[in-house]
Design an enzyme around this catalytic site. Structure first.
Site: not given
Length: 325
Positions: A34, A36, A38, A40-41, A55, A147
């Site tokens: 993942g 974004g 923010y 990554k994951v 995360k 969110d």
């Protein structure tokens, strides 16, 4: 019932005990799962070979307080079966802050929504029941997720038999004041959209907004619409959006006004549910738990011909959310 007041104390204790380690030295990185704004994951295994999702957030774009708040709120709530679990591992490296969370094998809800169609009503109701349970738990702890969207709901299977709410990066204690936001998303309540800065503005003209569970209730209502239909009901909750204004006009007189064009596929019972979740006055919105009263009723009757479709993927990729914290 907790009021969220001890989050600050937990953040202070975590800051004092935050371990320093380099990711490559302590975790075996399998792949990125993942990414974004923010950070990554990463899918990783620890020394004990346990798979987990890591995360990681760059220090260049992440404030320590923001990281600590997300981690501590996530840790406090992770015991709920419909919320992603945490391992209690938080750390910093030379370039990142990070924490380890439960690995959910599957996809997020956004990935299984068929554009312009949605997903079957039975799967929607299974998802709704579990997300409502998670939100109840969050609100009971004096917190607001802020969110709620399909990308933050993780699925173990495409039929929504087991779902988990994730991503507490925007979560805050109830009563926290918001001075402004930059940009809007379709899930944002009208009182929150009113806080958006216009071009050239440095401060909102509106008075500071208190973060309340009603913000999640509104987003929850929009989420249900999206997964039942495969598109958004509007792009943003302002008078300049004709589809939002059409709905707002109907809300003023739901028994006499014509059902808005985007909503004709829904039964009268589900429209009653939507009118309570999406009440224009935040104080009149129902609690998320009240959707349970509608689970045994039909929500969708027929799909009307035509109708405007908002490109879900375009909105996802083109909209950014920047909030004053």
């Amino acid at each position: 019932m907790a009021d969220g007041s001890h989050i600050d104390e937990l953040m202070e204790l975590t800051a004092q005990s935050l371990s320093y380690l380099e990711i490559n030295e302590h975790f075996n990185i399998i792949k990125e799962i993942g990414r974004g704004k923010y950070g990554k994951v990463l899918l990783v295994t620890h020394r004990c070979k346990t798979p987990m999702a890591l995360k990681v957030m760059p220090k260049t774009s992440t404030k320590l307080q923001g990281f600590l708040r997300e981690y501590c709120i996530s840790l406090q709530l992770s015991c709920h079966p419909c919320i992603v679990g945490l391992f209690g591992i938080a750390f910093q490296s030379a370039e990142h802050y990070g924490f380890a969370q439960e690995l959910v094998i599957g996809r997020d809800l956004f990935a299984v929504i068929q554009p312009r169609v949605g997903i079957p009503e039975g799967a929607v109701k299974r998802c709704v029941l579990q997300v409502a349970s998670a939100l109840e738990f969050i609100h009971e702890h004096g917190l607001v997720h802020r969110d709620i969207k399909p990308e933050n709901i993780l699925l173990s299977d495409r039929h929504c038999c087991r779902v988990k709410l994730a991503d507490f990066g925007l979560s805050q204690k109830r009563g926290t004041l918001i001075s402004f936001i930059s940009g809007t998303l379709p899930y944002m309540a009208p009182e929150l959209c009113a806080m958006a800065l216009e071009a050239g503005q440095k401060a909102s003209r509106a008075a500071p907004l208190s973060v309340e569970p009603s913000l999640d209730t509104w987003a929850f209502g929009v989420l249900i619409f999206c997964i039942l239909t495969g598109f958004f009901p509007w792009e943003h909750c302002t008078a300049s959006d004709d589809f939002y204004q059409e709905f707002a006009d109907w809300c003023q007189e739901p028994t006499g006004a014509k059902v808005p064009s985007q909503w004709k596929r829904f039964t009268p019972t589900s429209m009653e549910m939507f009118s309570r979740l999406l009440a224009l006055d935040a104080k009149k919105r129902c609690k998320v738990a009240e959707v349970r009263a509608y689970l045994n009723e039909d929500w969708v009757r027929t799909v009307p011909p035509g109708g405007r479709v908002v490109d879900h993927a375009k909105v996802k990729a083109g909209s950014t959310l920047s909030v004053s914290r």
